[in-house]
Write a protein that holds these residues in place. Structure first.
Motif, PDB file in Angstrom:
ATOM      1  N   PRO A 113      28.199  48.006  14.462  1.00 13.04           N
ATOM      2  CA  PRO A 113      28.033  48.717  13.200  1.00 13.04           C
ATOM      3  C   PRO A 113      27.676  47.765  12.061  1.00 13.04           C
ATOM      4  CG  PRO A 113      30.347  48.678  13.868  1.00 13.04           C
ATOM      5  CD  PRO A 113      29.553  48.094  14.986  1.00 13.04           C
ATOM      6  N   ILE A 114      27.148  48.297  11.028  1.00  7.79           N
ATOM      7  CA  ILE A 114      26.612  47.627   9.848  1.00  7.79           C
ATOM      8  C   ILE A 114      25.301  46.956  10.198  1.00  7.79           C
ATOM      9  CG2 ILE A 114      26.954  46.002   7.937  1.00  7.79           C
ATOM     10  CD1 ILE A 114      29.995  46.525   8.222  1.00  7.79           C
ATOM     11  N   LEU A 115      25.271  46.048  11.184  1.00  8.56           N
ATOM     12  CA  LEU A 115      24.002  45.433  11.579  1.00  8.56           C
ATOM     13  C   LEU A 115      23.074  46.462  12.213  1.00  8.56           C
ATOM     14  CD1 LEU A 115      25.210  41.991  13.015  1.00  8.56           C
ATOM     15  CD2 LEU A 115      24.317  42.488  10.738  1.00  8.56           C
ATOM     16  N   ILE A 116      23.629  47.381  12.984  1.00  9.85           N
ATOM     17  CA  ILE A 116      22.917  48.580  13.436  1.00  9.85           C
ATOM     18  C   ILE A 116      23.525  49.695  12.581  1.00  9.85           C
ATOM     19  CG2 ILE A 116      22.445  50.177  15.323  1.00  9.85           C
ATOM     20  CD1 ILE A 116      22.769  47.821  17.265  1.00  9.85           C
ATOM     21  N   PRO A 117      22.827  50.110  11.533  1.00 12.44           N
ATOM     22  CA  PRO A 117      23.440  50.897  10.451  1.00 12.44           C
ATOM     23  C   PRO A 117      23.726  52.358  10.785  1.00 12.44           C
ATOM     24  CG  PRO A 117      21.112  50.589  10.026  1.00 12.44           C
ATOM     25  CD  PRO A 117      21.429  49.790  11.264  1.00 12.44           C
ATOM     26  N   CYS A 118      24.712  52.565  11.620  1.00  9.00           N
ATOM     27  CA  CYS A 118      25.099  53.920  12.009  1.00  9.00           C
ATOM     28  C   CYS A 118      25.694  54.702  10.844  1.00  9.00           C
ATOM     29  CB  CYS A 118      26.065  53.884  13.188  1.00  9.00           C
ATOM     30  SG  CYS A 118      27.490  52.813  12.940  1.00  9.00           S
ATOM     31  N   HIS A 119      26.139  54.000   9.790  1.00  8.29           N
ATOM     32  CA  HIS A 119      26.700  54.687   8.631  1.00  8.29           C
ATOM     33  C   HIS A 119      25.645  55.514   7.888  1.00  8.29           C
ATOM     34  CE1 HIS A 119      25.324  50.725   7.165  1.00  8.29           C
ATOM     35  NE2 HIS A 119      25.061  51.340   6.016  1.00  8.29           N
ATOM     36  N   ARG A 120      24.379  55.314   8.182  1.00  7.18           N
ATOM     37  CA  ARG A 120      23.298  56.039   7.498  1.00  7.18           C
ATOM     38  C   ARG A 120      22.993  57.393   8.118  1.00  7.18           C
ATOM     39  NH1 ARG A 120      19.708  50.583   7.145  1.00  7.18           N
ATOM     40  NH2 ARG A 120      21.077  49.502   5.675  1.00  7.18           N
ATOM     41  N   VAL A 121      23.736  57.793   9.139  1.00  4.70           N
ATOM     42  CA  VAL A 121      23.543  59.097   9.766  1.00  4.70           C
ATOM     43  C   VAL A 121      24.661  60.021   9.290  1.00  4.70           C
ATOM     44  CG1 VAL A 121      23.253  60.358  11.921  1.00  4.70           C
ATOM     45  CG2 VAL A 121      22.494  57.973  11.772  1.00  4.70           C
ATOM     46  N   VAL A 122      24.273  61.163   8.726  1.00  7.39           N
ATOM     47  CA  VAL A 122      25.224  62.107   8.145  1.00  7.39           C
ATOM     48  C   VAL A 122      24.974  63.507   8.682  1.00  7.39           C
ATOM     49  CG1 VAL A 122      25.459  60.740   6.023  1.00  7.39           C
ATOM     50  CG2 VAL A 122      23.749  62.560   6.129  1.00  7.39           C
ATOM     51  N   SER A 123      25.935  64.381   8.467  1.00  6.03           N
ATOM     52  CA  SER A 123      25.742  65.777   8.852  1.00  6.03           C
ATOM     53  C   SER A 123      25.219  66.552   7.645  1.00  6.03           C
ATOM     54  CB  SER A 123      27.048  66.391   9.360  1.00  6.03           C
ATOM     55  OG  SER A 123      27.901  66.684   8.284  1.00  6.03           O
ATOM     56  N   LEU A 124      24.794  67.778   7.868  1.00  5.52           N
ATOM     57  CA  LEU A 124      24.332  68.616   6.759  1.00  5.52           C
ATOM     58  C   LEU A 124      25.482  68.985   5.827  1.00  5.52           C
ATOM     59  CD1 LEU A 124      21.841  71.044   8.543  1.00  5.52           C
ATOM     60  CD2 LEU A 124      21.290  69.242   6.891  1.00  5.52           C
ATOM     61  N   GLN A 125      26.679  69.113   6.381  1.00  2.00           N
ATOM     62  CA  GLN A 125      27.822  69.567   5.597  1.00  2.00           C
ATOM     63  C   GLN A 125      28.643  68.435   4.980  1.00  2.00           C
ATOM     64  OE1 GLN A 125      27.396  70.664   8.930  1.00  2.00           O
ATOM     65  NE2 GLN A 125      26.271  72.449   8.218  1.00  2.00           N
ATOM     66  N   GLY A 126      28.455  67.243   5.421  1.00  2.00           N
ATOM     67  CA  GLY A 126      29.262  66.130   4.923  1.00  2.00           C
ATOM     68  C   GLY A 126      28.874  64.846   5.612  1.00  2.00           C
ATOM     69  N   LEU A 127      29.791  63.922   5.601  1.00  2.00           N
ATOM     70  CA  LEU A 127      29.480  62.606   6.158  1.00  2.00           C
ATOM     71  C   LEU A 127      29.428  62.579   7.670  1.00  2.00           C
ATOM     72  CD1 LEU A 127      31.531  60.265   3.824  1.00  2.00           C
ATOM     73  CD2 LEU A 127      29.058  60.477   3.988  1.00  2.00           C
ATOM     74  N   GLY A 128      30.150  63.473   8.327  1.00  2.00           N
ATOM     75  CA  GLY A 128      30.300  63.354   9.779  1.00  2.00           C
ATOM     76  C   GLY A 128      31.409  62.356  10.043  1.00  2.00           C
ATOM     77  N   ALA A 148      22.983  55.143  -1.687  1.00  2.00           N
ATOM     78  CA  ALA A 148      22.465  56.325  -0.984  1.00  2.00           C
ATOM     79  C   ALA A 148      23.083  57.603  -1.548  1.00  2.00           C
ATOM     80  CB  ALA A 148      22.783  56.231   0.511  1.00  2.00           C
ATOM     81  N   ASP A 149      22.297  58.669  -1.521  1.00  2.00           N
ATOM     82  CA  ASP A 149      22.819  60.004  -1.779  1.00  2.00           C
ATOM     83  C   ASP A 149      23.262  60.568  -0.444  1.00  2.00           C
ATOM     84  OD1 ASP A 149      22.399  60.169  -4.544  1.00  2.00           O
ATOM     85  OD2 ASP A 149      20.286  60.667  -4.235  1.00  2.00           O
ATOM     86  N   PHE A 150      24.379  61.268  -0.449  1.00  2.00           N
ATOM     87  CA  PHE A 150      24.881  61.846   0.791  1.00  2.00           C
ATOM     88  C   PHE A 150      25.726  63.063   0.463  1.00  2.00           C
ATOM     89  CE2 PHE A 150      27.615  58.334  -0.481  1.00  2.00           C
ATOM     90  CZ  PHE A 150      28.887  58.875  -0.467  1.00  2.00           C
ATOM     91  N   PRO A 151      25.850  63.989   1.414  1.00  2.00           N
ATOM     92  CA  PRO A 151      26.647  65.194   1.187  1.00  2.00           C
ATOM     93  C   PRO A 151      28.080  64.837   0.801  1.00  2.00           C
ATOM     94  CG  PRO A 151      25.422  65.376   3.245  1.00  2.00           C
ATOM     95  CD  PRO A 151      25.271  63.957   2.759  1.00  2.00           C
ATOM     96  N   GLY A 152      28.550  65.436  -0.277  1.00  2.00           N
ATOM     97  CA  GLY A 152      29.922  65.202  -0.728  1.00  2.00           C
ATOM     98  C   GLY A 152      30.086  64.005  -1.634  1.00  2.00           C
ATOM     99  N   LYS A 153      28.988  63.329  -1.992  1.00  2.00           N
ATOM    100  CA  LYS A 153      29.096  62.169  -2.879  1.00  2.00           C
ATOM    101  C   LYS A 153      29.508  62.659  -4.261  1.00  2.00           C
ATOM    102  CE  LYS A 153      26.582  58.220  -4.712  1.00  2.00           C
ATOM    103  NZ  LYS A 153      25.296  57.545  -4.795  1.00  2.00           N
ATOM    104  N   ASN A 154      30.439  61.945  -4.865  1.00  2.00           N
ATOM    105  CA  ASN A 154      30.915  62.335  -6.205  1.00  2.00           C
ATOM    106  C   ASN A 154      29.897  62.023  -7.261  1.00  2.00           C
ATOM    107  OD1 ASN A 154      33.293  63.170  -5.055  1.00  2.00           O
ATOM    108  ND2 ASN A 154      34.287  61.187  -5.364  1.00  2.00           N
TER     109      ASN A 154
END
Length: 154
Positions: A113-128, A148-154
Motif C-alpha cells: 500500500p501507498i507505493l501501489i496506491p490502493c487508497h485511491r479506490v473508493v465506492s460510490l457511497q463512501g470510502l469503502g 483528492a475529492d472523495f465521497p464523505g469528505k468534509n
C-alpha cells in the motif's frame, strides 16, 4: 529478507525487500532492521512524499510471490491512478473486467500500500474499506493529503 522501518504520520511503517525489489509495506515497526540502498531510498522517498505527495519516485516492486494474475492486473491499474484522483470500484471493474467486489478483494490484498496506491479506490457511497492499521481513517487521511475529492469528505 531485509526490512527497514520509518516513522510516518500514520505511525510506524516497515518496508521489506527481496531480490532487489520492494515486496511489502506493513504497518508497525519491523523486528529486523537492515539498511539496503533500495530500502533507504524508498524510506527517504516516503518521508518526502508525506510532505509533498506530488513527489515522484519509482522503485522496483515485486508482486510475483503474491496474488493471482487478475490481482496483479488490478494492482498495475492502481499505479496508473494519478495523485489526488480517485476511481470507483465499479469504474475499475468496467475497465479491467470483473465485478466491483473482485476489485475490492484485489485492492484489499495489495501487499505494498501507498507505493501501489490502493487508497485511491473508493465506492460510490463512501470510502469503502482500507487494510491499513487505521482503516478508513488512514484512507481518508491519505486522500486528504493528496488533495483528492472523495465521497464523505468534509
Amino acid at each position: 529478507m531485509p526490512q527497514l522501518s520509518l516513522h510516518s504520520p500514520l505511525g510506524p511503517l516497515t518496508l521489506s525487500e527481496e531480490d532487489g525489489a520492494i515486496i511489502s509495506l506493513d504497518w508497525g515497526w519491523g523486528r529486523d532492521q537492515t539498511e539496503t540502498p533500495l530500502l533507504s531510498q524508498a524510506c527517504s522517498w516516503l518521508d518526502t512524499w508525506f510532505d509533498d505527495p506530488a513527489a515522484q519516485g519509482a522503485f522496483p516492486l515485486a508482486m510475483a510471490p503474491f496474488g493471482t494474475a487478475y490481482q496483479k492486473k488490478v494492482w498495475a491499474a492502481l499505479c496508473a491512478i494519478p495523485v489526488g484522483q480517485t476511481v470507483t470500484y465499479g469504474a475499475l471493474a468496467a475497465q479491467l473486467g470483473g465485478s466491483p467486489q473482485s476489485i475490492g478483494q484485489a485492492v484489499g490484498r495489495n501487499p505494498i500500500p501507498i507505493l501501489i496506491p490502493c487508497h485511491r479506490v473508493v465506492s460510490l457511497q463512501g470510502l469503502g474499506g482500507y487494510s491499513g492499521d487505521g482503516g478508513v481513517d488512514d484512507k481518508a487521511w491519505l486522500l486528504t493529503l493528496e488533495g483528492a475529492d472523495f465521497p464523505g469528505k468534509n
